[in-house]
Design a protein around this motif. Structure first.
Motif, PDB file in Angstrom:
ATOM      1  N   GLY A 200       0.784  -1.226   0.000  1.00 25.06           N
ATOM      2  CA  GLY A 200       0.000   0.000   0.000  1.00 25.06           C
ATOM      3  C   GLY A 200       0.814   1.272   0.000  1.00 25.06           C
ATOM      4  N   ALA A 201       2.121   1.190  -0.196  1.00 22.09           N
ATOM      5  CA  ALA A 201       2.923   2.403  -0.272  1.00 22.09           C
ATOM      6  C   ALA A 201       2.563   3.181  -1.530  1.00 22.09           C
ATOM      7  N   THR A 202       2.989   4.434  -1.581  1.00 21.72           N
ATOM      8  CA  THR A 202       2.726   5.256  -2.760  1.00 21.72           C
ATOM      9  C   THR A 202       3.227   4.538  -4.015  1.00 21.72           C
ATOM     10  N   GLY A 203       2.345   4.396  -4.980  1.00 20.04           N
ATOM     11  CA  GLY A 203       2.700   3.711  -6.213  1.00 20.04           C
ATOM     12  C   GLY A 203       2.475   2.212  -6.188  1.00 20.04           C
ATOM     13  N   SER A 204       1.886   1.698  -5.105  1.00 20.58           N
ATOM     14  CA  SER A 204       1.668   0.247  -5.023  1.00 20.58           C
ATOM     15  C   SER A 204       0.678  -0.240  -6.077  1.00 20.58           C
ATOM     16  N   TRP A 205      -0.148   0.663  -6.602  1.00 15.60           N
ATOM     17  CA  TRP A 205      -1.091   0.269  -7.647  1.00 15.60           C
ATOM     18  C   TRP A 205      -0.360  -0.346  -8.837  1.00 15.60           C
ATOM     19  N   GLN A 206       0.912   0.054  -9.055  1.00 16.40           N
ATOM     20  CA  GLN A 206       1.664  -0.479 -10.183  1.00 16.40           C
ATOM     21  C   GLN A 206       1.964  -1.969 -10.020  1.00 16.40           C
ATOM     22  N   THR A 207       1.995  -2.442  -8.783  1.00 18.18           N
ATOM     23  CA  THR A 207       2.203  -3.864  -8.522  1.00 18.18           C
ATOM     24  C   THR A 207       0.877  -4.605  -8.429  1.00 18.18           C
ATOM     25  N   VAL A 208      -0.151  -3.933  -7.909  1.00 16.11           N
ATOM     26  CA  VAL A 208      -1.452  -4.568  -7.707  1.00 16.11           C
ATOM     27  C   VAL A 208      -2.222  -4.724  -9.012  1.00 16.11           C
ATOM     28  N   MET A 209      -2.270  -3.661  -9.816  1.00 13.11           N
ATOM     29  CA  MET A 209      -3.141  -3.667 -10.985  1.00 13.11           C
ATOM     30  C   MET A 209      -2.835  -4.783 -11.989  1.00 13.11           C
ATOM     31  N   PRO A 210      -1.570  -5.212 -12.184  1.00  8.78           N
ATOM     32  CA  PRO A 210      -1.356  -6.340 -13.089  1.00  8.78           C
ATOM     33  C   PRO A 210      -2.166  -7.579 -12.713  1.00  8.78           C
ATOM     34  N   TRP A 291      11.454 -14.147 -13.759  1.00 13.35           N
ATOM     35  CA  TRP A 291      10.244 -14.870 -14.148  1.00 13.35           C
ATOM     36  C   TRP A 291       9.254 -13.901 -14.785  1.00 13.35           C
ATOM     37  N   PRO A 292       8.533 -14.359 -15.825  1.00 15.69           N
ATOM     38  CA  PRO A 292       7.441 -13.541 -16.348  1.00 15.69           C
ATOM     39  C   PRO A 292       6.280 -13.537 -15.367  1.00 15.69           C
ATOM     40  N   MET A 293       5.353 -12.646 -15.569  1.00 17.09           N
ATOM     41  CA  MET A 293       4.170 -12.601 -14.726  1.00 17.09           C
ATOM     42  C   MET A 293       3.347 -13.889 -14.907  1.00 17.09           C
ATOM     43  N   PRO A 294       2.703 -14.355 -13.841  1.00 16.79           N
ATOM     44  CA  PRO A 294       1.854 -15.544 -13.969  1.00 16.79           C
ATOM     45  C   PRO A 294       0.604 -15.231 -14.786  1.00 16.79           C
ATOM     46  N   THR A 295      -0.052 -16.262 -15.226  1.00 20.02           N
ATOM     47  CA  THR A 295      -1.230 -16.097 -16.079  1.00 20.02           C
ATOM     48  C   THR A 295      -2.487 -16.568 -15.369  1.00 20.02           C
ATOM     49  N   LYS A 296      -3.534 -15.765 -15.455  1.00 24.99           N
ATOM     50  CA  LYS A 296      -4.890 -16.200 -15.072  1.00 24.99           C
ATOM     51  C   LYS A 296      -5.659 -16.248 -16.385  1.00 24.99           C
ATOM     52  N   GLN A 297      -6.355 -15.175 -16.720  1.00 28.94           N
ATOM     53  CA  GLN A 297      -6.883 -15.079 -18.082  1.00 28.94           C
ATOM     54  C   GLN A 297      -5.809 -14.549 -19.037  1.00 28.94           C
ATOM     55  N   ALA A 298      -4.865 -13.793 -18.484  1.00 29.66           N
ATOM     56  CA  ALA A 298      -3.742 -13.247 -19.257  1.00 29.66           C
ATOM     57  C   ALA A 298      -2.529 -13.192 -18.342  1.00 29.66           C
ATOM     58  N   GLY A 299      -1.375 -12.895 -18.929  1.00 22.17           N
ATOM     59  CA  GLY A 299      -0.141 -12.789 -18.142  1.00 22.17           C
ATOM     60  C   GLY A 299       0.372 -11.361 -18.118  1.00 22.17           C
ATOM     61  N   THR A 300      -0.526 -10.428 -17.934  1.00 15.68           N
ATOM     62  CA  THR A 300      -0.243  -9.009 -18.104  1.00 15.68           C
ATOM     63  C   THR A 300       0.614  -8.428 -16.984  1.00 15.68           C
ATOM     64  N   SER A 301       1.517  -7.533 -17.370  1.00 16.54           N
ATOM     65  CA  SER A 301       2.284  -6.749 -16.419  1.00 16.54           C
ATOM     66  C   SER A 301       1.970  -5.274 -16.642  1.00 16.54           C
ATOM     67  N   PHE A 302       2.611  -4.423 -15.863  1.00 19.92           N
ATOM     68  CA  PHE A 302       2.446  -2.972 -15.978  1.00 19.92           C
ATOM     69  C   PHE A 302       3.477  -2.411 -16.954  1.00 19.92           C
ATOM     70  N   VAL A 303       3.085  -1.440 -17.754  1.00 18.85           N
ATOM     71  CA  VAL A 303       4.037  -0.748 -18.618  1.00 18.85           C
ATOM     72  C   VAL A 303       4.091   0.721 -18.215  1.00 18.85           C
ATOM     73  N   GLY A 304       5.297   1.213 -18.015  1.00 21.24           N
ATOM     74  CA  GLY A 304       5.500   2.619 -17.703  1.00 21.24           C
ATOM     75  C   GLY A 304       6.593   3.160 -18.594  1.00 21.24           C
ATOM     76  N   GLY A 305       7.165   4.263 -18.204  1.00 21.74           N
ATOM     77  CA  GLY A 305       8.231   4.860 -18.984  1.00 21.74           C
ATOM     78  C   GLY A 305       8.009   6.333 -19.165  1.00 21.74           C
ATOM     79  N   GLY A 306       8.355   6.839 -20.334  1.00 18.85           N
ATOM     80  CA  GLY A 306       8.207   8.259 -20.617  1.00 18.85           C
ATOM     81  C   GLY A 306       7.757   8.487 -22.038  1.00 18.85           C
ATOM     82  N   ASP A 307       6.878   9.473 -22.222  1.00 20.33           N
ATOM     83  CA  ASP A 307       6.382   9.844 -23.546  1.00 20.33           C
ATOM     84  C   ASP A 307       6.958  11.192 -23.953  1.00 20.33           C
TER      85      ASP A 307
END
Length: 419
Positions: A200-210, A291-307
């Motif tokens: 629950g630290a600031t930015g934890s959504w980046q780990t949870v949302m995948p 390791w890649p992210m595990p799969t449930k319906q998908a194996g999605t991870s978070f994408v960030g970076g800079g635009d």
């Protein structure tokens, strides 16, 4: 991590958003038209803002661009990430912007809403050249307002000695296999904690949302928030189970992660490519596997970076877009990685042997094929703060998942999308 994550700055943002009702096109309609860019080489002064390491090192690439475009002069201003959001908002509000700037991916919705960003010219930049998840960070209400410059995504860093002792020889493919592996790290592998997840630290959504995306859930759908959907609720429940079962620490001191991981006291953690260098500095370069992210319906991870975005008030729009186009060439993207260690957002940039020949980097490149970002809404930072706060209550104080997702949903709905 350079996604632009921050907490709201009410005055600067309000001033910038006010422009949407003051004669500018707010970008609120679908498929805002983009003007073509003139032919020929770039000319004139091109002013650029870039943050952090990017601001310090971009002049190397700018020099090469100017050799190819001798009638152009690129001036790069390095801007600290702290305060960059305010500076950009103030510049847009006062119509005193540079021609082009680096913008954190989670800021795109806010700044597009002001009407201060120029739509991406399709004749110059091609969507299909980029990773889909990265490209989508530039799209607001159906219109792209920039291009991805560099990307990052998240994988599981796993201590090899712990995994060997635990008898885990292959990456888990499912949630159940992931949970079994993490339990084995603690029960058999000698780790005090099977994994370290953000509680629950600031930015934890980046780990949870995948985990939400892996389960077929999302932040919003059809303009309405869906944080309390069955899919999201199940994902949040799975995430908190690592804390309920004593597999992840609830309060790990700052700076303690890497030493504990290298020593085998923590079996795994989720992070991005920057941790390759951090672990090397800690003497752990050969201590882990990815390791890649595990799969449930998908194996999605978070994408960030800079635009990279060009502003409506740019004094040299054509030159700015030609510089952005130059930075998007595959060979320039590869050179930029060698200069600043930023991973290419352009898929062909990964063909360079420096990247394709590195198994660790290739693992991140593979994960980028299934990676998502949060919705490009003007209010994302406020919504993210609400998610972080409720995740902390779930993971640290035992708040029921049902109550947490209900609170997330209510707060997000009250905040709105800013549309």
């Amino acid at each position: 991590m350079r996604t632009g994550t921050r907490r709201g700055v009410a005055v600067a943002l309000a001033a910038a958003l006010a422009l949407a009702g003051c004669g500018r096109d707010s970008g609120g309609g679908n498929q805002e038209a983009a003007k073509p860019v003139g032919e020929g080489k770039a000319k004139g002064d091109i002013t650029v803002w870039a943050m952090g390491t990017e601001g310090e090192k971009l002049s190397v690439i700018a020099d090469a661009f100017m050799k190819e475009n001798p009638d152009a002069k690129v001036t790069v201003t390095a801007v600290p990430w702290d305060g960059a959001h305010d500076k950009l908002a103030t510049a847009i509000a006062g119509k005193q912007t540079p021609d082009v700037s680096l913008i954190g991916t989670t800021w795109m919705g806010e700044f597009a809403k002001t009407g201060g960003l120029d739509p991406t010219p399709a004749d110059l930049v091609k969507k299909d050249d980029f990773y889909e998840g990265a490209w989508n960070t530039t799209v607001v209400n159906g219109t792209s307002y920039g291009v991805p410059w560099y990307v990052e995504t998240r994988l599981l860093y796993v201590n090899k000695d712990v995994a060997t002792k635990a008898g885990v020889t292959t990456p888990p493919k499912s949630w159940d296999e992931l949970k079994s592996a993490i339990k084995a790290f603690k029960d058999k592998g000698g780790a005090k904690w099977g994994i370290n997840l953000q509680p629950g630290a600031t930015g934890s959504w980046q780990t949870v949302m995948p985990f939400v995306w892996q389960n077929g859930g999302d932040v919003a759908k059809d303009g309405k928030f869906t944080l309390d959907s069955p899919e999201a609720t199940e994902a949040f429940t799975f995430y908190r189970s690592f804390f309920d079962e004593g597999l992840s620490p609830k309060d790990l001191p700052q700076g303690a992660l890497e030493p504990a991981f290298v020593k085998g006291q923590i079996g795994a953690f989720v992070s991005g490519p920057w941790h390759i260098g951090i672990l090397k500095d800690q003497g752990g370069a050969d201590k882990y596997t990815l390791w890649p992210m595990p799969t449930k319906q998908a194996g999605t991870s978070f994408v960030g970076g800079g635009d990279l975005a060009v502003f409506k008030d740019a004094k040299n729009r054509d030159g700015a877009w030609k510089f952005v186009s130059y930075l998007s060439r595959p060979e320039v993207q590869a050179t930029w990685y060698k200069t600043a260690s930023d991973l290419p957002a352009v898929k062909k940039g990964w063909d360079d042997p420096t990247l394709s020949g590195d198994p660790q980097l290739s693992a991140f490149g593979k994960q980028l094929e299934d990676a998502k970002s949060p919705p490009t809404i003007a209010t994302w930072e406020q919504v993210a703060a609400a998610i972080d706060a409720e995740v902390e209550k779930m993971c640290k104080t035992g708040e029921k998942t049902e109550d947490a997702v209900k609170a997330m949903q209510q707060q997000a709905t009250a905040i709105g999308t800013g549309a």
